[in-house]
Design an enzyme around this catalytic site. Structure first.
Site, PDB file in Angstrom:
ATOM      1  N   GLN A 149       4.224 -16.998  -7.368  1.00 44.91           N
ATOM      2  CA  GLN A 149       5.122 -16.047  -8.039  1.00 44.91           C
ATOM      3  C   GLN A 149       6.539 -16.623  -8.074  1.00 44.91           C
ATOM      4  O   GLN A 149       6.984 -17.253  -7.110  1.00 44.91           O
ATOM      5  CB  GLN A 149       5.115 -14.694  -7.289  1.00 44.91           C
ATOM      6  CG  GLN A 149       6.048 -13.620  -7.837  1.00 44.91           C
ATOM      7  CD  GLN A 149       5.651 -13.127  -9.225  1.00 44.91           C
ATOM      8  OE1 GLN A 149       5.621 -13.888 -10.182  1.00 44.91           O
ATOM      9  NE2 GLN A 149       5.341 -11.842  -9.327  1.00 44.91           N
ATOM     10  N   THR A 156     -16.297  -6.032 -25.932  1.00 42.76           N
ATOM     11  CA  THR A 156     -16.282  -5.945 -24.464  1.00 42.76           C
ATOM     12  C   THR A 156     -15.062  -5.171 -23.967  1.00 42.76           C
ATOM     13  O   THR A 156     -15.174  -4.296 -23.108  1.00 42.76           O
ATOM     14  CB  THR A 156     -16.322  -7.361 -23.852  1.00 42.76           C
ATOM     15  OG1 THR A 156     -17.503  -8.008 -24.321  1.00 42.76           O
ATOM     16  CG2 THR A 156     -16.324  -7.310 -22.335  1.00 42.76           C
ATOM     17  N   HIS A 208      -2.854  -1.532 -10.407  1.00 43.64           N
ATOM     18  CA  HIS A 208      -4.009  -2.438 -10.520  1.00 43.64           C
ATOM     19  C   HIS A 208      -5.137  -1.612  -9.894  1.00 43.64           C
ATOM     20  O   HIS A 208      -5.415  -1.724  -8.708  1.00 43.64           O
ATOM     21  CB  HIS A 208      -3.797  -3.712  -9.698  1.00 43.64           C
ATOM     22  CG  HIS A 208      -2.952  -4.743 -10.349  1.00 43.64           C
ATOM     23  ND1 HIS A 208      -3.266  -5.309 -11.572  1.00 43.64           N
ATOM     24  CD2 HIS A 208      -1.804  -5.349  -9.950  1.00 43.64           C
ATOM     25  CE1 HIS A 208      -2.337  -6.216 -11.894  1.00 43.64           C
ATOM     26  NE2 HIS A 208      -1.441  -6.243 -10.936  1.00 43.64           N
ATOM     27  N   GLY A 240       7.368  -4.941  -7.483  1.00 39.54           N
ATOM     28  CA  GLY A 240       6.275  -4.603  -6.570  1.00 39.54           C
ATOM     29  C   GLY A 240       6.719  -4.678  -5.135  1.00 39.54           C
ATOM     30  O   GLY A 240       7.261  -3.719  -4.575  1.00 39.54           O
ATOM     31  N   ARG A 241       6.533  -5.860  -4.514  1.00 40.68           N
ATOM     32  CA  ARG A 241       6.815  -5.983  -3.084  1.00 40.68           C
ATOM     33  C   ARG A 241       8.255  -5.689  -2.710  1.00 40.68           C
ATOM     34  O   ARG A 241       8.519  -5.246  -1.590  1.00 40.68           O
ATOM     35  CB  ARG A 241       6.366  -7.376  -2.598  1.00 40.68           C
ATOM     36  CG  ARG A 241       4.854  -7.442  -2.439  1.00 40.68           C
ATOM     37  CD  ARG A 241       4.334  -8.860  -2.389  1.00 40.68           C
ATOM     38  NE  ARG A 241       4.341  -9.482  -3.709  1.00 40.68           N
ATOM     39  CZ  ARG A 241       3.849 -10.680  -3.978  1.00 40.68           C
ATOM     40  NH1 ARG A 241       3.317 -11.402  -3.004  1.00 40.68           N
ATOM     41  NH2 ARG A 241       3.878 -11.172  -5.204  1.00 40.68           N
ATOM     42  N   TYR A 277      10.554 -15.339  -8.684  1.00 40.39           N
ATOM     43  CA  TYR A 277      11.364 -14.126  -8.801  1.00 40.39           C
ATOM     44  C   TYR A 277      12.723 -14.413  -9.420  1.00 40.39           C
ATOM     45  O   TYR A 277      13.323 -15.469  -9.189  1.00 40.39           O
ATOM     46  CB  TYR A 277      11.587 -13.502  -7.425  1.00 40.39           C
ATOM     47  CG  TYR A 277      10.372 -12.817  -6.851  1.00 40.39           C
ATOM     48  CD1 TYR A 277       9.777 -11.740  -7.508  1.00 40.39           C
ATOM     49  CD2 TYR A 277       9.838 -13.230  -5.640  1.00 40.39           C
ATOM     50  CE1 TYR A 277       8.671 -11.101  -6.968  1.00 40.39           C
ATOM     51  CE2 TYR A 277       8.730 -12.594  -5.089  1.00 40.39           C
ATOM     52  CZ  TYR A 277       8.151 -11.533  -5.760  1.00 40.39           C
ATOM     53  OH  TYR A 277       7.062 -10.896  -5.225  1.00 40.39           O
ATOM     54  N   LYS A 319      -4.801  -6.465 -17.863  1.00 43.23           N
ATOM     55  CA  LYS A 319      -4.759  -7.767 -18.559  1.00 43.23           C
ATOM     56  C   LYS A 319      -6.099  -8.110 -19.201  1.00 43.23           C
ATOM     57  O   LYS A 319      -6.764  -9.091 -18.854  1.00 43.23           O
ATOM     58  CB  LYS A 319      -4.351  -8.900 -17.615  1.00 43.23           C
ATOM     59  CG  LYS A 319      -2.968  -8.722 -16.994  1.00 43.23           C
ATOM     60  CD  LYS A 319      -2.573  -9.926 -16.167  1.00 43.23           C
ATOM     61  CE  LYS A 319      -1.234  -9.784 -15.500  1.00 43.23           C
ATOM     62  NZ  LYS A 319      -1.214  -8.806 -14.382  1.00 43.23           N
ATOM     63  N   LYS A 335       3.117   1.167 -12.439  1.00 43.87           N
ATOM     64  CA  LYS A 335       2.140   0.145 -12.847  1.00 43.87           C
ATOM     65  C   LYS A 335       1.072   0.047 -11.764  1.00 43.87           C
ATOM     66  O   LYS A 335       1.393  -0.102 -10.588  1.00 43.87           O
ATOM     67  CB  LYS A 335       2.836  -1.210 -13.051  1.00 43.87           C
ATOM     68  CG  LYS A 335       1.888  -2.259 -13.641  1.00 43.87           C
ATOM     69  CD  LYS A 335       2.587  -3.568 -13.949  1.00 43.87           C
ATOM     70  CE  LYS A 335       2.746  -4.468 -12.759  1.00 43.87           C
ATOM     71  NZ  LYS A 335       1.483  -4.887 -12.117  1.00 43.87           N
ATOM     72  N   ASP A 337      -2.336  -2.359 -15.361  1.00 44.85           N
ATOM     73  CA  ASP A 337      -2.094  -3.795 -15.611  1.00 44.85           C
ATOM     74  C   ASP A 337      -3.410  -4.578 -15.533  1.00 44.85           C
ATOM     75  O   ASP A 337      -3.576  -5.489 -14.742  1.00 44.85           O
ATOM     76  CB  ASP A 337      -1.089  -4.279 -14.548  1.00 44.85           C
ATOM     77  CG  ASP A 337      -0.624  -5.714 -14.750  1.00 44.85           C
ATOM     78  OD1 ASP A 337      -0.968  -6.319 -15.771  1.00 44.85           O
ATOM     79  OD2 ASP A 337       0.092  -6.209 -13.856  1.00 44.85           O
ATOM     80  N   ASP A 385     -10.930 -10.379 -23.441  1.00 47.62           N
ATOM     81  CA  ASP A 385     -12.295 -10.686 -23.893  1.00 47.62           C
ATOM     82  C   ASP A 385     -12.439 -10.304 -25.367  1.00 47.62           C
ATOM     83  O   ASP A 385     -11.467  -9.868 -25.996  1.00 47.62           O
ATOM     84  CB  ASP A 385     -13.300  -9.951 -22.977  1.00 47.62           C
ATOM     85  CG  ASP A 385     -14.608 -10.722 -22.817  1.00 47.62           C
ATOM     86  OD1 ASP A 385     -15.068 -11.348 -23.809  1.00 47.62           O
ATOM     87  OD2 ASP A 385     -15.176 -10.705 -21.720  1.00 47.62           O
ATOM     88  N   ASP A 399       1.041  -2.056  -5.843  1.00 51.72           N
ATOM     89  CA  ASP A 399      -0.146  -2.872  -5.567  1.00 51.72           C
ATOM     90  C   ASP A 399      -0.657  -2.676  -4.141  1.00 51.72           C
ATOM     91  O   ASP A 399      -0.747  -3.636  -3.364  1.00 51.72           O
ATOM     92  CB  ASP A 399       0.184  -4.350  -5.827  1.00 51.72           C
ATOM     93  CG  ASP A 399       0.636  -4.593  -7.261  1.00 51.72           C
ATOM     94  OD1 ASP A 399       0.263  -3.795  -8.140  1.00 51.72           O
ATOM     95  OD2 ASP A 399       1.356  -5.577  -7.500  1.00 51.72           O
TER      96      ASP A 399
END
Ligand code: 5BU
Length: 250
Positions: free
Chosen positions: A203, A94, A56, A223-224, A205, A87, A54, A85, A90, A32
């Protein structure tokens, strides 16, 4: 050692199974970062340790299609799948455009996408239509890691039953635990960190031991814990080694 997802029901699952067993890694890196060069550097440093990258893609401030071409090339060379990712959430028409068109053309480079079932089953058909022509697998969001999320046990159960009915396209779930005995369906779990309990923005963990050992997830998403570490490649290696040890033990 037995991985809990099978290898043959969908071409993307088959590829993932091959990657996981040959590279001995069930780690997904959630990359990210918002700068193209930083993203490429991070992926180059960690490529040998990951089964899934993954993305974004819409947080990258200097996005051009060159970025996704380079990521695709790295994925094919180093052997990992790309999971966007996005997500989706709709109506079918769309999401068909969102996955295929716009500036990101996700269906041209991603192996895996994900969606909320909230709008109803039309979202599955819309995404399938938009992904025609390439092997892409869909993960349904069945649970989330964040505090106060609105997923109920009934909603989660409904996502499981729709996944079981649509295995030509759906390859599994984003969830906090294994939700089905159907081993065609993969479980990927975000909200994994060795050190932190949360992030101040909701978040939650858990550790790899908890997520794989107790909750029987197949793939951890970090991620982080990796990209914010002082040495991301070393952090990726230790998440990989710890997670793989747990797969071998359980
Ligand atoms: P982190 O830095 O390890 O906290 O990043 C977690 C990533 O997983 C981030 O990209 C989220 O958007 C993503 N995520 C999540 O954290 N929790 C969820 O339930 C889902 C996705 Br679904």
């Amino acid at each position: 050692m037995q991985l809990s997802f099978s290898k043959s029901h969908h071409p993307v699952t088959e590829k993932l199974h091959h990657i996981v067993t040959s590279k001995k890694t069930n780690l997904a890196l959630s990359a990210d970062v918002t700068d193209s060069e930083a993203l490429i550097r991070l992926v180059e440093q960690t490529a040998d340790h990951i089964a899934v990258l993954k993305t974004h893609i819409d947080i990258v401030t200097d996005f051009t299609s060159l970025l996704t071409q380079r990521l695709r090339k790295l994925a094919d060379e180093a052997g990992f799948l790309i999971f966007e990712d996005r997500k989706f959430a709709d109506i079918g028409n769309t999401v068909c455009h969102q996955v295929r068109d716009g500036i990101y053309h996700i269906a041209e480079w991603a192996d895996i996408i994900n969606a909320h079932l909230l709008p109803g089953v039309g979202i599955i058909d819309g995404l399938k239509e938009g992904c025609k022509g390439r092997d892409i697998g869909l993960l349904l969001l069945a649970q989330m890691s964040s505090k106060g999320n609105l997923f109920s046990p009934e909603y989660t159960a409904k996502t499981v039953s729709e996944a079981e009915k649509n295995k030509d396209f759906i390859i599994g779930f984003i969830a906090q635990e294994k939700l089905t005995q159907d081993n065609d369906l993969i479980t990927m779990t975000p909200g994994v960190n060795f050190d932190a309990k949360g992030d101040g923005l909701g978040q939650n963990y858990n550790t790899p031991e908890y997520v794989i050992g107790e909750k029987k997830s197949d793939i951890i998403i970090v991620g982080r814990g990796i990209y914010a570490a002082y040495k991301p490649a070393e952090a990726a290696l230790s998440y990989k080694e710890q997670a793989w040890k747990l797969v071998e033990r359980h």
